[in-house]
Write a protein that holds these residues in place. Sequence first.
Motif, mmCIF file in Angstrom:
data_model
loop_
_atom_site.group_PDB
_atom_site.id
_atom_site.type_symbol
_atom_site.label_atom_id
_atom_site.label_comp_id
_atom_site.label_asym_id
_atom_site.label_seq_id
_atom_site.Cartn_x
_atom_site.Cartn_y
_atom_site.Cartn_z
ATOM 1 N N GLY A 130 27.204 43.454 43.767
ATOM 2 C CA GLY A 130 26.945 43.015 45.126
ATOM 3 C C GLY A 130 28.146 42.351 45.779
ATOM 4 O O GLY A 130 27.993 41.512 46.662
ATOM 5 N N LEU A 131 29.344 42.704 45.345
ATOM 6 C CA LEU A 131 30.551 42.085 45.895
ATOM 7 C C LEU A 131 30.933 42.705 47.232
ATOM 8 O O LEU A 131 30.744 43.902 47.462
ATOM 9 N N GLU A 132 31.480 41.882 48.090
ATOM 10 C CA GLU A 132 32.013 42.331 49.372
ATOM 11 C C GLU A 132 33.459 42.751 49.186
ATOM 12 O O GLU A 132 34.088 42.439 48.175
ATOM 13 N N ARG A 133 34.002 43.427 50.179
ATOM 14 C CA ARG A 133 35.383 43.910 50.091
ATOM 15 C C ARG A 133 36.369 42.783 49.828
ATOM 16 O O ARG A 133 37.301 42.940 49.041
ATOM 17 N N GLU A 134 36.181 41.656 50.498
ATOM 18 C CA GLU A 134 37.099 40.517 50.315
ATOM 19 C C GLU A 134 37.067 40.025 48.872
ATOM 20 O O GLU A 134 38.100 39.687 48.296
ATOM 21 N N GLU A 135 35.880 39.983 48.285
ATOM 22 C CA GLU A 135 35.738 39.523 46.905
ATOM 23 C C GLU A 135 36.369 40.515 45.937
ATOM 24 O O GLU A 135 37.039 40.124 44.976
ATOM 25 N N ILE A 136 36.169 41.797 46.192
ATOM 26 C CA ILE A 136 36.768 42.824 45.338
ATOM 27 C C ILE A 136 38.290 42.755 45.444
ATOM 28 O O ILE A 136 39.003 42.849 44.442
ATOM 29 N N ALA A 138 40.142 40.147 46.121
ATOM 30 C CA ALA A 138 40.618 38.983 45.372
ATOM 31 C C ALA A 138 40.555 39.235 43.869
ATOM 32 O O ALA A 138 41.479 38.885 43.126
ATOM 33 N N MET A 139 39.479 39.863 43.426
ATOM 34 C CA MET A 139 39.303 40.137 42.003
ATOM 35 C C MET A 139 40.369 41.092 41.457
ATOM 36 O O MET A 139 40.907 40.896 40.379
ATOM 37 N N LEU A 140 40.668 42.135 42.245
ATOM 38 C CA LEU A 140 41.608 43.164 41.784
ATOM 39 C C LEU A 140 43.052 42.888 42.202
ATOM 40 O O LEU A 140 43.946 43.652 41.838
ATOM 41 N N GLY A 141 43.263 41.843 42.984
ATOM 42 C CA GLY A 141 44.612 41.526 43.429
ATOM 43 C C GLY A 141 45.139 42.532 44.442
ATOM 44 O O GLY A 141 46.319 42.859 44.445
ATOM 45 N N LEU A 142 44.246 43.021 45.295
ATOM 46 C CA LEU A 142 44.611 44.009 46.311
ATOM 47 C C LEU A 142 44.350 43.420 47.688
ATOM 48 O O LEU A 142 43.644 42.430 47.833
ATOM 49 N N SER A 143 44.900 44.078 48.694
ATOM 50 C CA SER A 143 44.571 43.672 50.053
ATOM 51 C C SER A 143 43.177 44.187 50.400
ATOM 52 O O SER A 143 42.685 45.154 49.799
ATOM 53 N N ARG A 144 42.539 43.559 51.381
ATOM 54 C CA ARG A 144 41.220 44.002 51.827
ATOM 55 C C ARG A 144 41.302 45.436 52.331
ATOM 56 O O ARG A 144 40.401 46.246 52.093
ATOM 57 N N ASN A 145 42.402 45.761 53.011
ATOM 58 C CA ASN A 145 42.574 47.110 53.533
ATOM 59 C C ASN A 145 42.692 48.135 52.398
ATOM 60 O O ASN A 145 42.126 49.231 52.480
ATOM 61 N N ALA A 146 43.411 47.783 51.333
ATOM 62 C CA ALA A 146 43.535 48.695 50.192
ATOM 63 C C ALA A 146 42.162 48.952 49.570
ATOM 64 O O ALA A 146 41.838 50.086 49.203
ATOM 65 N N VAL A 147 41.352 47.906 49.467
ATOM 66 C CA VAL A 147 40.008 48.063 48.922
ATOM 67 C C VAL A 147 39.180 48.950 49.835
ATOM 68 O O VAL A 147 38.451 49.833 49.380
ATOM 69 N N ARG A 148 39.281 48.723 51.148
ATOM 70 C CA ARG A 148 38.532 49.530 52.114
ATOM 71 C C ARG A 148 38.883 51.003 51.958
ATOM 72 O O ARG A 148 37.999 51.864 51.894
#
Length: 182
Positions: A130-136, A138-148
Amino acid sequence: MDDDGVAGFEAVYRETYDQIAAYAARRCDSPQDAADVVAETFTIAWRRRADLPPGQEVRLWLYGVARKVLADHRRSTARQRLSSVELDAELAGFYEDAPGSSVELNAIGAAFRSLPDDDRELLALVAWEGLEREEIAAMLGLSRNAVRIRLYRARRRFSRALDEAGVRFTTSSRMIPAGRSL
């Protein structure tokens, strides 16, 4: 770091590598898993090089370490399989009333397992944790845009895999909890 400890470890490594590698290969499902077990075994030996037993006892000690590493590896693999089963069960809720849902569930599970590890991890972080993009991010050490972007691509690959498996969504079968998206 003393040179004697390094030289002693190097000698142990050269003398025992083939035996430990063969031990792991006979007990693992894949060469990659065996390589991981061997690498972890010798990493532990390196960290504990001051405690290595003398003479031929070191080989037996390494077998013991490899046995424990292999047990950890098997537990980890079992947890991963359980996670996959849990996701299949969660996805089952989306298709409970659909005709032929058991066939579709098998196809969905197979489609999910066919995805690359990174895609499965991203989708699981959203669906299971149930993680949001921002949390993912932070967890993976990526930018929010990279996760998106990665999440978009993972969803697209999952959708293609579902299409190839013949799984079709209908508006009534796609019941995603409010406020969440897969």
